[in-house]
Motif scaffolding. Structure first.
Motif, mmCIF file in Angstrom:
data_model
loop_
_atom_site.group_PDB
_atom_site.id
_atom_site.type_symbol
_atom_site.label_atom_id
_atom_site.label_comp_id
_atom_site.label_asym_id
_atom_site.label_seq_id
_atom_site.Cartn_x
_atom_site.Cartn_y
_atom_site.Cartn_z
ATOM 1 N N ASP A 92 0.873 -4.760 2.044
ATOM 2 C CA ASP A 92 -0.386 -4.456 2.734
ATOM 3 C C ASP A 92 -0.155 -3.566 3.952
ATOM 4 O OD1 ASP A 92 -2.704 -6.040 1.400
ATOM 5 O OD2 ASP A 92 -1.023 -7.442 1.478
ATOM 6 N N ASP A 110 -3.392 -4.791 -5.162
ATOM 7 C CA ASP A 110 -3.884 -6.132 -5.481
ATOM 8 C C ASP A 110 -2.728 -6.952 -6.036
ATOM 9 O OD1 ASP A 110 -5.637 -8.249 -5.784
ATOM 10 O OD2 ASP A 110 -6.995 -7.194 -7.137
ATOM 11 N N ASN A 111 -2.926 -8.265 -6.088
ATOM 12 C CA ASN A 111 -1.964 -9.131 -6.768
ATOM 13 C C ASN A 111 -2.077 -8.861 -8.256
ATOM 14 O OD1 ASN A 111 -1.180 -10.325 -4.354
ATOM 15 N ND2 ASN A 111 -2.630 -12.006 -4.538
ATOM 16 N N GLN A 112 -0.956 -8.563 -8.899
ATOM 17 C CA GLN A 112 -0.960 -8.179 -10.312
ATOM 18 C C GLN A 112 -0.457 -9.321 -11.198
ATOM 19 O OE1 GLN A 112 -2.474 -5.431 -11.079
ATOM 20 N NE2 GLN A 112 -2.602 -4.722 -8.958
ATOM 21 N N ARG A 117 2.432 -7.806 -5.712
ATOM 22 C CA ARG A 117 1.321 -7.095 -5.060
ATOM 23 C C ARG A 117 1.649 -5.620 -5.220
ATOM 24 N NH1 ARG A 117 -3.131 -8.332 -2.846
ATOM 25 N NH2 ARG A 117 -4.013 -7.263 -1.041
ATOM 26 N N GLY A 119 0.047 -1.356 -5.932
ATOM 27 C CA GLY A 119 -1.008 -0.357 -6.011
ATOM 28 C C GLY A 119 -0.383 1.024 -6.008
#
Length: 137
Positions: A92, A110-112, A117, A119
């Motif tokens: 983040d 996002d949490n995958q 996490r 992106g």
């Protein structure tokens, strides 16, 4: 083995930056990803970067300005099938820093389902970066 090989084991990405913007790219990578500039070599008139070496989280990244005269006048093209991945302890924070520096969202952080996490962003020079780290809450 030379010192260059031993200081950059494995595969090292080498980016070509179009429109004479390699110096801007270096500034972006410093602001967005905490890059440290190891070296910069200019062409004789100082107008373009022939070669630069950065490190990001201990990994090497090389880049240069595009030299159309070295490739038959062809314009610089960003490879569409390449993503540079940055693994971090705080996805983040890295994500926010990259957006503040001028990156745009390609695939939201996002949490995958695979337990990370993750992106993807596009830098101002067209290169795609993914950021991954531990999942949150």
């Amino acid at each position: 083995m030379s010192d260059t090989v031993s200081s950059m084991p494995g595969v090292t990405p080498h980016l070509t930056i179009g429109d004479g913007k390699a110096a801007d790219a270096i500034d972006f990578y410093k602001a967005a990803f905490g890059a440290t500039e190891q070296s910069r070599h200019l062409e004789e008139d100082g107008a373009r970067i022939m070669h630069a070496h950065l490190t990001i989280h201990g990994g090497a990244l090389m880049l240069n300005d595009h030299f159309p005269e070295m490739c038959g006048g062809a314009p610089a093209a960003v490879p569409a099938a390449v993503t540079l991945h940055l693994e971090t302890d705080d996805a983040d924070a890295a994500w926010s820093r990259a957006l503040e520096a001028g990156a745009t969202i390609r695939f939201p952080l996002d949490n995958q389902f695979w337990g990370q996490r993750y992106g993807q962003l596009t830098d101002p020079f067209g290169h795609v970066w993914s950021i991954g780290g531990p999942m949150t809450g």
